[in-house]
Design an enzyme around this catalytic site. Structure first.
Site, PDB file in Angstrom:
ATOM      1  N   ILE A   1      24.891  72.051  62.771  1.00  0.00           N
ATOM      2  CA  ILE A   1      24.614  71.676  61.435  1.00  0.00           C
ATOM      3  C   ILE A   1      23.859  72.782  60.601  1.00  0.00           C
ATOM      4  CG2 ILE A   1      24.595  69.162  61.439  1.00  0.00           C
ATOM      5  CD1 ILE A   1      21.533  69.361  61.826  1.00  0.00           C
ATOM      6  N   ASP A   2      24.032  73.088  59.470  1.00  0.00           N
ATOM      7  CA  ASP A   2      23.370  74.239  58.761  1.00  0.00           C
ATOM      8  C   ASP A   2      22.047  74.267  58.698  1.00  0.00           C
ATOM      9  OD1 ASP A   2      25.809  74.805  57.611  1.00  0.00           O
ATOM     10  OD2 ASP A   2      25.520  73.663  55.617  1.00  0.00           O
ATOM     11  N   LYS A   3      21.523  75.611  58.651  1.00  0.00           N
ATOM     12  CA  LYS A   3      20.210  75.793  58.620  1.00  0.00           C
ATOM     13  C   LYS A   3      19.188  74.919  57.881  1.00  0.00           C
ATOM     14  CE  LYS A   3      16.545  79.304  57.571  1.00  0.00           C
ATOM     15  NZ  LYS A   3      16.434  80.684  56.857  1.00  0.00           N
TER      16      LYS A   3
END
Length: 341
Positions: A151-153
């Site tokens: 998942i994104d940062k």
């Protein structure tokens, strides 16, 4: 002498070129380049010459002692820096579940999943190497050991990581199937601008790299990769002068593309609150709000997206494992603010 100097041996300018003048005529190739490239040692210059990264008059020269002539056009191209192998770092992890086969982590916002450009340290992978030692699956390669999905940062929430190759293969098959025939479930909570006209819907729109910014994704009419997001409104929020200010949406993925939820919700006119990449056009809407809600949204600092549900079949035991993650403090505070004001 025409001189375009490299400022940083690993950085901004990758090419160096010059035209040899009378003062440097007859000198060794490595000596001339080193004299004009303060950022590189002579040994480094010699190594680059031997590896074929230097041309004289367009022809590759691999002898550092080659004598240059007046008027020669010299060009050096720095190769891309090699990615360093990640090392274990003592970074706290919120371990939800762990056995000999896999580990489930509740990732905080701000933590990058795996090393990459600009983030070679301080990632989830670095933390996992420290926590798990050499037990992580090798299928993802040395940069992504055990990483099945990500998942994104700035997205918080649940991730499963494989410790063995067999587990990695089993989990990967489930993620590739996206729950169509098995127990895999992934649900995300998103706080978005506005209120969709219906209570639920499906976004079926292909995604590809944006032509304007390769760091971003975009919906495309032709080509691209299939991307399908199912969404459902959980709550709607009003504010003075804004009857349809925002909504709490649950998103379930039928595919798992980069930035999928963020791009898809923007595509239907409801970008995520705090998403500067895809929802920057809604910043002016914040200014029309009254404090303390205005300050609360302005200070949120990330896209309002949380991976709160993850379920899958354990590849070794066959048991269906289901995990739910509560909203992190910042998300809960923003949600409470929207409900209150």
């Amino acid at each position: 002498m025409t001189d375009n100097s490299l400022q940083d041996p690993a950085g901004q300018d990758q090419d160096f070129s010059l035209t040899v003048d009378a003062a440097d005529a007859g000198k060794r190739l490595d000596a001339v380049l080193a004299a004009h490239l303060e950022a590189l040692s002579r040994n480094r210059v010699q190594s680059l010459i031997k590896s074929g990264d230097v041309t004289v008059g367009g022809a590759k020269v691999v002898e550092p002692k080659y004598r240059v002539n007046e008027g020669d056009e010299l060009n050096l191209t720095l190769p891309e820096p090699e990615d360093p192998e990640p090392r274990g770092e003592d970074i706290p992890l919120n371990v939800v579940f762990e056995d000999d086969h896999l580990i489930v982590i509740d990732k905080p916002a701000g933590l990058v999943v795996h090393p990459g450009a600009g983030n070679w340290t301080g990632t989830l992978v670095n933390a996992l190497i420290h926590h798990c030692g050499d037990t992580l699956s090798g299928i993802g390669g040395i940069k992504r050991p055990g990483i099945v999905h990500r998942i994104d940062k700035d997205t918080s929430g649940l991730l499963v990581i494989a410790k063995t190759d067999r587990t990695h293969q089993g989990l990967s098959a489930q993620f590739a199937d996206h729950g169509r025939t098995g127990p895999l479930e992934r649900a995300y909570s998103a706080l978005v601008w506005g209120a969709p006209s219906g209570l639920k819907g499906t976004i079926d729109a292909n995604l590809a790299r944006s032509h304007n910014n390769r760091q971003k994704m975009a919906v495309v009419k032709t080509s691209g990769r299939t991307a399908i997001t199912h969404w459902q409104v959980k709550e709607r929020f009003r504010h003075t002068g804004e009857p349809d200010l925002a909504s709490l949406i649950e998103c379930r993925l039928e595919t798992g593309r980069t930035h999928q939820i963020r791009v898809h919700m923007t595509h239907i006119g409801h970008p995520l609150i705090g998403d500067d990449d895809y929802g920057s056009g809604f910043k002016t809407k914040i200014n029309r709000l009254e404090d303390p809600l205005k300050s609360l949204i302005r200070d949120f600092g990330r896209q309002a997206l949380h991976a709160g549900l993850l379920a899958f079949e354990h590849p070794s035991t066959g048991e269906t494992l289901r995990f739910e993650s509560p909203y992190p403090a910042d998300f809960a505070k923003l949600l409470s603010g929207l409900q209150k004001f």
